[in-house]
Structure formats: structure tokens, C-alpha cells
Design a protein around this motif. Structure first.
Motif, PDB file in Angstrom:
ATOM      1  N   MET A 199       0.821  -1.204   0.000  1.00 60.32           N
ATOM      2  CA  MET A 199       0.000   0.000   0.000  1.00 60.32           C
ATOM      3  C   MET A 199       0.861   1.262   0.000  1.00 60.32           C
ATOM      4  O   MET A 199       0.364   2.335  -0.263  1.00 60.32           O
ATOM      5  N   SER A 200       2.142   1.110   0.319  1.00 58.11           N
ATOM      6  CA  SER A 200       2.924   2.315   0.562  1.00 58.11           C
ATOM      7  C   SER A 200       3.046   3.203  -0.668  1.00 58.11           C
ATOM      8  O   SER A 200       3.184   4.404  -0.546  1.00 58.11           O
ATOM      9  N   ASP A 201       2.969   2.585  -1.850  1.00 57.32           N
ATOM     10  CA  ASP A 201       3.128   3.419  -3.033  1.00 57.32           C
ATOM     11  C   ASP A 201       1.781   3.895  -3.583  1.00 57.32           C
ATOM     12  O   ASP A 201       1.716   4.572  -4.579  1.00 57.32           O
ATOM     13  N   VAL A 202       0.715   3.517  -2.944  1.00 59.64           N
ATOM     14  CA  VAL A 202      -0.606   3.954  -3.413  1.00 59.64           C
ATOM     15  C   VAL A 202      -1.148   4.995  -2.450  1.00 59.64           C
ATOM     16  O   VAL A 202      -1.095   4.807  -1.236  1.00 59.64           O
ATOM     17  N   HIS A 203      -1.614   6.065  -2.993  1.00 61.65           N
ATOM     18  CA  HIS A 203      -2.070   7.139  -2.128  1.00 61.65           C
ATOM     19  C   HIS A 203      -3.375   6.800  -1.459  1.00 61.65           C
ATOM     20  O   HIS A 203      -4.172   6.050  -1.977  1.00 61.65           O
ATOM     21  N   PRO A 204      -3.591   7.364  -0.282  1.00 66.41           N
ATOM     22  CA  PRO A 204      -4.805   7.067   0.460  1.00 66.41           C
ATOM     23  C   PRO A 204      -6.039   7.404  -0.366  1.00 66.41           C
ATOM     24  O   PRO A 204      -6.060   8.400  -1.072  1.00 66.41           O
ATOM     25  N   VAL A 205      -7.036   6.562  -0.250  1.00 64.17           N
ATOM     26  CA  VAL A 205      -8.267   6.751  -1.017  1.00 64.17           C
ATOM     27  C   VAL A 205      -8.887   8.107  -0.720  1.00 64.17           C
ATOM     28  O   VAL A 205      -9.444   8.744  -1.586  1.00 64.17           O
ATOM     29  N   ASN A 257      -7.598  10.875  -0.329  1.00 59.03           N
ATOM     30  CA  ASN A 257      -7.027  11.975  -1.108  1.00 59.03           C
ATOM     31  C   ASN A 257      -7.407  11.881  -2.570  1.00 59.03           C
ATOM     32  O   ASN A 257      -7.098  12.746  -3.363  1.00 59.03           O
ATOM     33  N   HIS A 258      -8.011  10.826  -2.910  1.00 60.72           N
ATOM     34  CA  HIS A 258      -8.077  10.449  -4.306  1.00 60.72           C
ATOM     35  C   HIS A 258      -9.531  10.432  -4.683  1.00 60.72           C
ATOM     36  O   HIS A 258     -10.243  11.417  -4.479  1.00 60.72           O
ATOM     37  N   ARG A 290       0.277   8.565  -6.716  1.00 60.13           N
ATOM     38  CA  ARG A 290      -0.304   9.862  -7.038  1.00 60.13           C
ATOM     39  C   ARG A 290       0.689  10.846  -7.654  1.00 60.13           C
ATOM     40  O   ARG A 290       0.339  11.620  -8.529  1.00 60.13           O
ATOM     41  N   HIS A 291       1.944  10.824  -7.169  1.00 58.89           N
ATOM     42  CA  HIS A 291       2.876  11.816  -7.709  1.00 58.89           C
ATOM     43  C   HIS A 291       3.233  11.516  -9.159  1.00 58.89           C
ATOM     44  O   HIS A 291       3.816  12.351  -9.844  1.00 58.89           O
ATOM     45  N   GLU A 292       2.885  10.340  -9.635  1.00 62.56           N
ATOM     46  CA  GLU A 292       3.173  10.009 -11.032  1.00 62.56           C
ATOM     47  C   GLU A 292       2.013  10.329 -11.956  1.00 62.56           C
ATOM     48  O   GLU A 292       2.066  10.069 -13.157  1.00 62.56           O
TER      49      GLU A 292
END
Lengths: 103, 97, 218
Positions: free
Chosen positions: C1-7, C9-10, C23-25
Motif C-alpha cells: 500500500m505504501s506506493d498507493v495514495h490514500p483513497v 485523497n483520491h 499519485r505523484h506520477e
């Protein structure tokens, strides 16, 4: 006037049709939904969005993906109707980038 | 769907106006100046040329389904001569032919 | 999960998560969409519920709706007549919500006539009946070629059309939305409506190909 960039019926030089279908990303689903809501609420008309895409620079129109074009036209219409400005969007993006972190 | 005030009726021969106004229009480039026939009268609809520029779309414009033989639209159309293309066209883009 | 942004925020909870990209990508335009959403919510122009309702509505639209119309039309001549005479009423009869369509026209393929639908100016498509259009339908190459070379395009999608069959292309340029009623495949006489629905593909209702053939029973 020559034919406009969106008006491509019968245009010469078109090649084979790419039949690959991509799964929509979340941002595309979101762009689609926001755009529809703005329509339902009477904030924008489909023909206004089309006009905004037709007025885009030809090279830009041709280089963007479908929902990227939608995003550009949505921004144009929202700015036109003084609902939000490009600067506000820029600032919000910068805020997000700070929060999300850079690679 | 016809409101009875349409200028053309099914079967009428028409020519699409050879015009190139600025702004938002829904008459494709390839069909302008071409001769075809009215297939159906769809009735009145808000005018996209007004809607596209944040107008109210009024007065409404009569919309037609217009048929064309493909070999009259494209010089190079090599396929069987009965093939057709149909386009939805607003009345102010049509003239008798 | 560490590379996936929290839901949170999304997309909000309950919506699809984007597992493709951290997200930063996200691309330039994707970021702008999230910014636009945030600003419109802040300003009270629309609500999260408005957005969610639209997402749900779109997700509920799929070619299955069109397939139900077509399969029933194949087995019930009276329904077919109603579908062609008043498509929106026929949709209502089947519980398919076509109210957001301005106008809706059904084009019946026959042994002698094949229809093909395109929108050369943008991407007009009967979304309430078929869902969102496929990528190829929106592509510049399809939009360019479908009107000038429909037979070549159909061949490219795997099915040529015989010379004695007339090809009729519909360019949807205004308020009308078009759905092709493909021909019922041969050898399907004994099949139920439910089985027939499976033969009615999205692409057959755009007109680029026929409905699927009946699977020969062994």
C-alpha cells in the motif's frame, strides 16, 4: 478556410484503427463524471464543450488523449463562466504535489 | 416528429450549402456542397451554433436526416454504387437542388 | 500500500482505486482533474454525491442494455416494430433509462443492407444504451475513415461485406443517437432470449461487425 482539426471525416492519410481498448483510469472516470454533472446542473452545454475543443490548437488537440481534451475544455468553460480560474487550478495542483510528494 | 413547418419533405433533392462560417457548426466539411435527398424530417431542435457560444439555442432549427450516394460524395469511392452516407443536417444548411 | 495514495485523497471511499499509478506520477491533466474536483467541491458548485451518482449511472450503462433490446426484437416481431417506431418507449418498456437521450433511432440490418455508425466531428454515441464508447470509436482514424471507406474499415475489423449488400453509414452530427439492430444469426432458432443476448456484442450494435454466430451444438 481549410477544414478544422476536429472535422476529420474523409481526411486523407488516416491509417489503421488501433482496436486496443484501455481500462479507464480513475482520473478519466472522474473527468467524465464531473463533466456530466456540470451538464446536468446546466452549467455547461455539450456544444460549448465541443466548441472549446474545436478552438484548441490543432497540434495540442491531436497530441492529447480523449479525456485530456475533455479536461482542457472543462477548464476553458469553467474559466469562461468565471467559476474558477487557471491560477486557482495551478495553485491547487501545486498544493497536491507538495502533499503527494515527488518521486 | 415533424412540426409541419419544415421547408423540405422526404424525397426532396437538396444541396448542402457551401459555406465556412467561423464558430461552432455541426455540418461536416466533407458534405458541404454535396447533393442528396431528405430521408426523414426529425423536427425542431435547439440550434447548436448558438448553444456552442453560450446562446439559448433559439430559435429552434428544423433537423433532417439527409442521404447521399457515396460515389457522389467521394470521387474515389470505388465500392458498389448503391452505398450511402446519412448525415443529420439543420435546415439553414440546405438549399433545393 | 505504501506506493498507493490514500483513497481519501483520491477518489472518495467506495469509488474505484487507481492501482496503476502512485499519485505523484499522475500526468499533468490527471492532476488538474483532481484539482478541479476539489475546487468545485470547495465552492459548492457540486457535491461528492453528485459525482458519485454520475459514476454509478455510467457504470450501470453497458452493452447489456442494448443486447436485451436486440435479442427481444429478434424473437418478438411486435416488439421489434415498437423498437423501430419509438425506441425510447421500447426502452422504457424494458426498464432501460433512455431519458437522457435527446433522440434515439434504431437502424435494422437486413440481408441487403448493413449500417455503420460514426461521429466524424466528436464522439456522439448512445451512452445510455451502450455505456461509454470504446477507444477505437473515438479515434481520429475511425472518425476519418468510416465515412469514406466503410467497407475497408469493416474488413479491418474482421468482416468484409459482399458487393451486393448495400452499406449505409450514419454520421451522428446532431441530437440523434443511433443503434444498429444486427441480423439474427442463422441457426439460433432454438435459443432462448437470454442465450441470444450473449450473441449481441457492443460492436455489432455500432455496426462494425455482425452479431456472434451461434455456437454449434455438439
Amino acid at each position: 478556410m481549410p477544414r478544422r482539426h476536429h472535422d476529420v471525416g474523409g481526411e486523407s492519410g488516416a491509417g489503421p484503427i488501433d482496436q486496443t481498448e484501455h481500462q479507464l483510469s480513475d482520473w478519466e472516470i472522474l473527468a467524465d463524471a464531473i463533466n456530466q454533472v456540470l451538464g446536468v446542473k446546466g452549467i455547461r452545454r455539450t456544444d460549448e464543450s465541443r466548441r472549446a475543443r474545436e478552438d484548441m490548437d490543432k497540434e495540442l488537440y491531436r497530441s492529447l488523449s480523449y479525456y485530456e481534451r475533455w479536461t482542457v475544455s472543462m477548464e476553458t468553460i469553467l474559466a469562461e463562466k468565471k467559476i474558477l480560474t487557471t491560477e486557482e487550478i495551478d495553485r491547487k495542483v501545486a498544493e497536491f504535489e507538495k502533499k503527494w510528494g515527488e518521486p | 416528429m415533424s412540426t409541419g413547418i419544415a421547408k423540405f419533405k422526404p424525397g426532396d433533392r437538396i444541396r448542402v450549402r457551401m459555406d465556412d462560417p467561423p464558430g461552432h457548426i455541426r455540418t461536416p466539411y466533407y458534405i458541404r456542397g454535396k447533393v442528396g435527398w431528405v430521408e426523414r424530417v426529425y423536427g425542431e431542435f435547439l440550434n447548436p451554433e448558438s448553444l456552442g457560444h453560450s446562446g439559448d439555442g433559439l430559435p429552434k432549427k428544423e433537423l433532417y436526416l439527409v442521404g447521399f450516394y457515396q460515389n457522389k460524395v467521394w470521387e474515389s469511392y470505388g465500392a458498389p454504387s448503391q452505398d450511402r452516407v446519412y448525415v443529420d443536417i439543420f435546415e439553414h444548411w440546405l438549399e433545393p437542388a | 500500500m505504501s506506493d498507493v495514495h490514500p483513497v481519501s485523497n483520491h477518489l472518495k471511499a467506495g469509488e474505484q482505486q487507481d492501482h496503476e499509478h502512485p499519485r505523484h506520477e499522475l500526468s499533468y491533466h490527471a492532476k488538474r482533474v483532481y484539482a478541479i474536483r476539489e475546487l468545485l467541491l470547495e465552492k459548492g458548485v457540486l457535491t461528492q454525491e453528485d459525482i458519485q451518482r454520475q459514476i454509478d449511472y455510467q457504470e450501470a450503462r453497458s452493452p447489456a442494455n442494448g443486447a436485451r433490446l436486440v435479442a427481444r426484437a429478434w424473437v418478438e416481431p411486435d416488439f421489434k416494430a415498437r423498437l423501430i417506431a419509438d425506441p425510447k418507449a421500447a426502452c422504457a418498456e424494458m426498464g432501460i433509462d433512455a431519458t437522457s437521450l435527446n433522440e434515439f433511432v434504431v437502424l435494422e440490418n437486413t440481408e441487403k443492407v448493413r449500417y455503420l455508425v460514426v461521429c466524424t466531428l466528436c464522439s456522439c454515441y448512445p451512452r445510455p444504451i451502450l455505456g461509454r464508447p470504446p477507444d477505437w470509436y473515438k479515434s481520429l482514424n475511425y472518425r476519418s475513415r468510416a465515412v469514406i471507406d466503410p467497407r475497408g474499415v469493416m474488413r479491418e475489423f474482421g468482416q468484409g461485406v459482399a458487393d451486393d449488400v448495400e452499406v449505409r453509414v450514419h454520421d451522428s452530427t446532431a441530437d440523434m443517437r443511433y443503434l444498429v439492430l444486427p441480423q439474427r444469426p442463422a441457426g439460433t432458432e432454438g435459443m432462448s432470449v437470454k442465450e441470444l443476448e450473449k450473441l449481441v456484442t457492443r460492436d455489432s450494435m455500432i455496426g462494425i461487425v455482425d452479431a456472434l454466430p451461434a455456437v454449434p451444438s455438439l
